[in-house]
Design a protein around this motif. Sequence first.
Motif, PDB file in Angstrom:
ATOM      1  N   TYR A   1      10.416  -4.140  -4.279  1.00 38.54           N
ATOM      2  CA  TYR A   1       9.659  -3.612  -3.375  1.00 38.54           C
ATOM      3  C   TYR A   1      10.353  -3.687  -1.761  1.00 38.54           C
ATOM      4  O   TYR A   1      10.827  -5.025  -1.646  1.00 38.54           O
ATOM      5  CB  TYR A   1       8.103  -4.497  -3.094  1.00 38.54           C
ATOM      6  N   THR A   2      10.353  -2.945  -1.118  1.00 39.07           N
ATOM      7  CA  THR A   2      10.780  -2.726   0.279  1.00 39.07           C
ATOM      8  C   THR A   2       9.756  -3.709   1.000  1.00 39.07           C
ATOM      9  O   THR A   2       8.640  -4.000   0.712  1.00 39.07           O
ATOM     10  CB  THR A   2      11.105  -1.578   0.844  1.00 39.07           C
ATOM     11  N   ASP A   3      10.511  -4.594   2.079  1.00 35.88           N
ATOM     12  CA  ASP A   3       9.661  -5.434   2.712  1.00 35.88           C
ATOM     13  C   ASP A   3       8.352  -5.019   3.423  1.00 35.88           C
ATOM     14  O   ASP A   3       7.269  -5.904   3.361  1.00 35.88           O
ATOM     15  CB  ASP A   3      10.502  -6.219   3.937  1.00 35.88           C
ATOM     16  N   SER A   4       8.211  -4.077   3.790  1.00 36.29           N
ATOM     17  CA  SER A   4       7.333  -3.453   4.357  1.00 36.29           C
ATOM     18  C   SER A   4       6.086  -3.171   3.563  1.00 36.29           C
ATOM     19  O   SER A   4       4.835  -2.956   4.121  1.00 36.29           O
ATOM     20  CB  SER A   4       7.316  -2.226   5.227  1.00 36.29           C
ATOM     21  N   VAL A   5       5.942  -2.966   2.340  1.00 35.27           N
ATOM     22  CA  VAL A   5       5.065  -3.084   1.269  1.00 35.27           C
ATOM     23  C   VAL A   5       4.773  -4.139   0.429  1.00 35.27           C
ATOM     24  O   VAL A   5       3.750  -4.205  -0.155  1.00 35.27           O
ATOM     25  CB  VAL A   5       5.091  -1.672   0.489  1.00 35.27           C
ATOM     26  N   LYS A   6       5.481  -5.249   0.760  1.00 33.95           N
ATOM     27  CA  LYS A   6       5.305  -6.185  -0.132  1.00 33.95           C
ATOM     28  C   LYS A   6       3.901  -6.948   0.140  1.00 33.95           C
ATOM     29  O   LYS A   6       3.396  -6.973   1.059  1.00 33.95           O
ATOM     30  CB  LYS A   6       6.372  -7.435  -0.014  1.00 33.95           C
ATOM     31  N   GLY A   7       3.219  -7.297  -0.949  1.00 37.42           N
ATOM     32  CA  GLY A   7       1.929  -7.584  -1.144  1.00 37.42           C
ATOM     33  C   GLY A   7       0.858  -6.618  -0.842  1.00 37.42           C
ATOM     34  O   GLY A   7      -0.373  -6.930  -1.022  1.00 37.42           O
ATOM     35  N   ARG A   8       1.188  -5.481  -0.619  1.00 33.46           N
ATOM     36  CA  ARG A   8       0.157  -4.405  -0.745  1.00 33.46           C
ATOM     37  C   ARG A   8       0.320  -3.256  -1.812  1.00 33.46           C
ATOM     38  O   ARG A   8      -0.670  -2.698  -2.014  1.00 33.46           O
ATOM     39  CB  ARG A   8       0.496  -3.984   0.703  1.00 33.46           C
ATOM     40  N   PHE A   9       1.618  -3.202  -2.082  1.00 32.68           N
ATOM     41  CA  PHE A   9       1.657  -1.872  -3.102  1.00 32.68           C
ATOM     42  C   PHE A   9       2.079  -2.943  -4.417  1.00 32.68           C
ATOM     43  O   PHE A   9       2.913  -3.817  -4.477  1.00 32.68           O
ATOM     44  CB  PHE A   9       2.971  -1.075  -2.652  1.00 32.68           C
ATOM     45  N   THR A  10       1.873  -2.076  -5.536  1.00 33.78           N
ATOM     46  CA  THR A  10       2.058  -2.577  -6.864  1.00 33.78           C
ATOM     47  C   THR A  10       2.569  -1.580  -7.742  1.00 33.78           C
ATOM     48  O   THR A  10       2.014  -0.381  -7.774  1.00 33.78           O
ATOM     49  CB  THR A  10       0.935  -3.313  -7.646  1.00 33.78           C
TER      50      THR A  10
END
Length: 125
Positions: free
Chosen positions: A60-69
């Motif tokens: 995951y790119t940093d800006s979506v980590k924890g939000r996108f799966t």
Amino acid sequence: EVQVVESGGGLVLAGGSLRLSCAASGFTFDDYAVGWFRQAPGKEREGVSCISSSGKSTYYTDSVKGRFTISSDNAKNTVYLQMNSLKPVDTAVYYCAAESTQDPSSVCPDWYDYWGRGTRVTVSS
């Protein structure tokens, strides 16, 4: 015809969720690494997330980590991108791409064989 087709985009309020789907036609994802990319208006395309053909390795790119799966369902020949806690900066056209690989753990190859036409995601504040 060999192709990948994205679906699931739409308009959502900030904080909302969407699930994008990437379906393969004419081939199976069993031996393909898959990536999701996005391109916002006036910006370059950027990589968002990748998954290996085995489904066991992801990026995951940093800006979506924890939000996108990202996930894959080989029985349905589909890769998904679950997007939660969406922000206006996530607004973009999202593209799916697939690349054949003999390494089941390989993610985010440098080159992709097949690209979809994209699905638009708009997040309003």
